[in-house]
Design a protein around this motif. Structure first.
Motif, PDB file in Angstrom:
ATOM      1  N   ASP A  26       0.807  -1.215   0.000  1.00  0.00           N
ATOM      2  CA  ASP A  26       0.000   0.000   0.000  1.00  0.00           C
ATOM      3  C   ASP A  26       0.844   1.272   0.000  1.00  0.00           C
ATOM      4  OD1 ASP A  26       1.000  -0.507   2.498  1.00  0.00           O
ATOM      5  OD2 ASP A  26      -0.784   0.206   3.574  1.00  0.00           O
ATOM      6  N   ASP A  27       2.153   1.144  -0.036  1.00  0.00           N
ATOM      7  CA  ASP A  27       3.027   2.322  -0.003  1.00  0.00           C
ATOM      8  C   ASP A  27       3.709   2.466  -1.363  1.00  0.00           C
ATOM      9  OD1 ASP A  27       4.923   4.320   0.524  1.00  0.00           O
ATOM     10  OD2 ASP A  27       5.096   3.702   2.621  1.00  0.00           O
ATOM     11  N   ARG A  30       7.544   1.547  -2.660  1.00  0.00           N
ATOM     12  CA  ARG A  30       7.646   0.447  -3.611  1.00  0.00           C
ATOM     13  C   ARG A  30       8.359   0.907  -4.896  1.00  0.00           C
ATOM     14  NH1 ARG A  30       5.070  -4.177  -3.369  1.00  0.00           N
ATOM     15  NH2 ARG A  30       4.753  -4.233  -5.619  1.00  0.00           N
ATOM     16  N   SER A  31       8.056   2.105  -5.318  1.00  0.00           N
ATOM     17  CA  SER A  31       8.699   2.633  -6.522  1.00  0.00           C
ATOM     18  C   SER A  31      10.187   2.848  -6.296  1.00  0.00           C
ATOM     19  CB  SER A  31       8.036   3.955  -6.933  1.00  0.00           C
ATOM     20  OG  SER A  31       6.701   3.741  -7.340  1.00  0.00           O
TER      21      SER A  31
END
Length: 199
Positions: free
Chosen positions: A111-112, A116-117
């Motif tokens: 959800d973050d 994550r990117s």
């Protein structure tokens, strides 16, 4: 205590990173960060939601810095030379910024998206350097994991003063990288061999 002008989320994270490098991530507190910034602890909540949020921001900054270092190390290089340079850069980052580095170790939650990117950007940087080796997707990810394990493991042992024998650590790391590259090239050659046989 007078409030320091210009305090924002980025400056708070930078200060937290400097403190984490000095005292260890686990000892980092909001009160310490506030003290170093010359503000009261409640003032930090104008910019962050708490210690967990601060550590998340520190992790984001750490991942971005690591990715920049890896890209700079590989610039103008290819193949084994690029992999070697990036492994040296990874080790240097982990040793020079131990607190910030520690904040980057946990895989981000689904959800973050920013985290994550940032994490995926590091993986993509390594994968880009691995393209000339003609690895299949599974092999490439295994190699990325090995890359990370080598840089992390060696640097972590060095920071903990775990190498007690009278042998040059730099030489040990060079040999470890050389062994890794031998395996990487063997996997690469095995992937290319069917194409050669068909030709």
């Amino acid at each position: 205590m007078a409030s320091r002008p210009g305090v924002n989320r980025t400056i708070i994270a930078q200060t937290a990173g400097e403190l984490a490098d000095q005292i260890g991530l686990e000892k980092l507190t909001l009160s310490l960060v506030a003290s170093h910034l010359g503000v009261r602890t409640p003032s930090l909540y104008n910019h962050i939601e708490g210690l967990d949020d601060l550590r998340r921001e520190l992790s984001l900054h750490g991942m971005q810095e690591l990715d920049r270092r890896l890209q700079r190390a590989a610039l103008g290089k290819a193949g084994d030379q690029a992999v070697c340079a990036m492994l040296q850069a990874y080790r240097a980052f982990a040793k020079e910024r131990p607190g910030v580095y520690a904040s980057t170790l946990h895989a981000p939650g689904n959800d973050d998206e920013p985290l994550r990117s940032a994490s995926q950007a590091i993986i993509d940087t390594v994968l880009t350097v691995l393209k000339p080796y003609n690895l299949n997707p599974d092999d490439a990810i295994h190699i990325v994991r090995g890359f990370r394990a080598i840089g992390h493991g060696f640097a972590t042992l060095e920071v903990a003063n775990a190498f007690g024998m009278a042998l040059e650590e730099e030489e040990s790391y060079h040999r470890l990288i050389a062994t890794f590259l031998l395996g990487l090239n063997r996997v690469s050659e095995s992937n290319l061999r069917p194409n050669r046989e068909q030709a």
